[in-house]
Enzyme design. Sequence first.
Site, PDB file in Angstrom:
ATOM      1  N   LYS A  97      17.195   2.033   0.091  1.00  0.00           N
ATOM      2  CA  LYS A  97      18.204   2.057   1.216  1.00  0.00           C
ATOM      3  C   LYS A  97      19.047   1.048   0.801  1.00  0.00           C
ATOM      4  CE  LYS A  97      15.824   2.242   5.696  1.00  0.00           C
ATOM      5  NZ  LYS A  97      15.202   1.629   6.833  1.00  0.00           N
ATOM      6  N   ASP A 125       5.500   3.394   6.875  1.00  0.00           N
ATOM      7  CA  ASP A 125       4.817   3.165   8.087  1.00  0.00           C
ATOM      8  C   ASP A 125       5.580   2.387   9.084  1.00  0.00           C
ATOM      9  OD1 ASP A 125       4.498   0.406   6.637  1.00  0.00           O
ATOM     10  OD2 ASP A 125       3.213  -0.060   8.209  1.00  0.00           O
ATOM     11  N   ASP A 179       7.535   2.805  -3.523  1.00  0.00           N
ATOM     12  CA  ASP A 179       7.984   3.730  -2.533  1.00  0.00           C
ATOM     13  C   ASP A 179       9.356   3.474  -1.961  1.00  0.00           C
ATOM     14  OD1 ASP A 179       7.116   1.460  -1.481  1.00  0.00           O
ATOM     15  OD2 ASP A 179       6.065   2.611   0.337  1.00  0.00           O
ATOM     16  N   ASP A 214      14.223  -1.809  -0.163  1.00  0.00           N
ATOM     17  CA  ASP A 214      15.134  -2.104   1.034  1.00  0.00           C
ATOM     18  C   ASP A 214      16.123  -3.298   0.622  1.00  0.00           C
ATOM     19  OD1 ASP A 214      15.774  -1.793   3.722  1.00  0.00           O
ATOM     20  OD2 ASP A 214      14.073  -2.660   4.454  1.00  0.00           O
ATOM     21  N   LYS A 223       0.801  -1.380  -0.056  1.00  0.00           N
ATOM     22  CA  LYS A 223      -0.049   0.017   0.001  1.00  0.00           C
ATOM     23  C   LYS A 223       0.695   1.349  -0.174  1.00  0.00           C
ATOM     24  CE  LYS A 223      -2.121  -1.854   3.951  1.00  0.00           C
ATOM     25  NZ  LYS A 223      -2.601  -1.737   5.104  1.00  0.00           N
ATOM     26  N   GLY A 224       2.231   1.113   0.453  1.00  0.00           N
ATOM     27  CA  GLY A 224       2.951   2.518   0.689  1.00  0.00           C
ATOM     28  C   GLY A 224       2.940   3.298  -0.517  1.00  0.00           C
ATOM     29  N   ARG A 267       1.857   6.866   7.798  1.00  0.00           N
ATOM     30  CA  ARG A 267       1.830   6.761   6.319  1.00  0.00           C
ATOM     31  C   ARG A 267       1.491   8.091   5.740  1.00  0.00           C
ATOM     32  NH1 ARG A 267       2.322   1.672   4.153  1.00  0.00           N
ATOM     33  NH2 ARG A 267       1.151   0.033   5.186  1.00  0.00           N
TER      34      ARG A 267
HETATM   35  C1  PRP Z   1       7.769  -2.261   1.307  1.00  0.00           C
HETATM   36  C2  PRP Z   1       7.847  -1.556  -0.003  1.00  0.00           C
HETATM   37  C3  PRP Z   1       8.338  -3.014  -1.021  1.00  0.00           C
HETATM   38  C4  PRP Z   1       9.182  -3.765  -0.018  1.00  0.00           C
HETATM   39  C5  PRP Z   1      10.593  -3.483  -0.020  1.00  0.00           C
HETATM   40  O1  PRP Z   1       6.434  -2.652   1.391  1.00  0.00           O
HETATM   41  O2  PRP Z   1       6.572  -0.960  -0.656  1.00  0.00           O
HETATM   42  O3  PRP Z   1       7.236  -3.431  -1.351  1.00  0.00           O
HETATM   43  O4  PRP Z   1       8.708  -3.272   1.543  1.00  0.00           O
HETATM   44  O5  PRP Z   1      11.065  -4.130   0.739  1.00  0.00           O
HETATM   45  P1  PRP Z   1      12.442  -5.423   0.362  1.00  0.00           P
HETATM   46  O6  PRP Z   1      13.159  -4.285  -0.733  1.00  0.00           O
HETATM   47  O7  PRP Z   1      13.065  -5.636   1.481  1.00  0.00           O
HETATM   48  O8  PRP Z   1      11.584  -6.590  -0.371  1.00  0.00           O
HETATM   49  P2  PRP Z   1       5.710  -3.266   2.709  1.00  0.00           P
HETATM   50  O9  PRP Z   1       5.876  -4.676   2.945  1.00  0.00           O
HETATM   51  O10 PRP Z   1       6.411  -2.383   4.092  1.00  0.00           O
HETATM   52  O11 PRP Z   1       4.273  -2.864   2.488  1.00  0.00           O
HETATM   53  P3  PRP Z   1       3.486  -1.639   2.530  1.00  0.00           P
HETATM   54  O12 PRP Z   1       3.658  -1.135   1.186  1.00  0.00           O
HETATM   55  O13 PRP Z   1       1.995  -2.139   2.433  1.00  0.00           O
HETATM   56  O14 PRP Z   1       3.977  -0.784   3.820  1.00  0.00           O
END
Ligand code: PRP
Length: 189
Positions: free
Chosen positions: A141, A169, A110, A113, A53-54, A175
């Site tokens: 990141k 979040d 968004d 990581d 959702k982010g 958010r």
């Molecule tokens: C976040 C972001 C990516 C993922 C990145 O989503 O939107 O999809 O994490 O992480 P990674 O590179 O370690 O795989 P999240 O799981 O936090 O869900 P959200 O968007 O609903 O907050």
Amino acid sequence: MAQKLPEAYAWLSDDIKDVLFSADAIQQRVNELGAAISRDYAGRNPLLVGVLKGVVFFMADLLRAISVPVEVDFIAVSSYTPEARAQGIVKLAKDLETPLAGRHVLFVEDVIDTGLTLSYLLRNLRARQPASLEVCALFDKPAHRLINIPVKYKGFDLPDHFVVGYGLDYQERYRNLPFVGVLRAQALT
Ligand code: PRP
């Protein structure tokens, strides 16, 4: 450079230490990304794909910064188990409605990581034979990256802190902040 919380958000000072990127700085960078995408994709009717959702905050602003015809669709993922997620294996909780074959697809995130989620999803989307597939991420990141992924359009690098706001979040909170700030260790429960 870190800035103080805007006055209207002073009530958050127990949770948020500094503002890393102000609302204005984010909007300016989003406009630059939109201008670059508009130049590169002119005449190609790109499909922007976001993972919920982010991304919805960034996606909404990015779409409005793009001046060429464009379409949007969303995908949602969930984890089978935390162990599976740590290996980058995710379940499609909601698939796209748009067929990708022959389309110029821009995958919008968004934050990247570890890169595991994106890597898994890019493999999935590539199998649908789009004409092209590129990545646009507002935040990156690099310190956490486990898989190298070429990111064509990037907004900002994030330091190795827990940051929230503009879609990011902590336990579904923060958010909706228009800026990105560093969460204090004491707010992490
Ligand atoms: C976040 C972001 C990516 C993922 C990145 O989503 O939107 O999809 O994490 O992480 P990674 O590179 O370690 O795989 P999240 O799981 O936090 O869900 P959200 O968007 O609903 O907050």
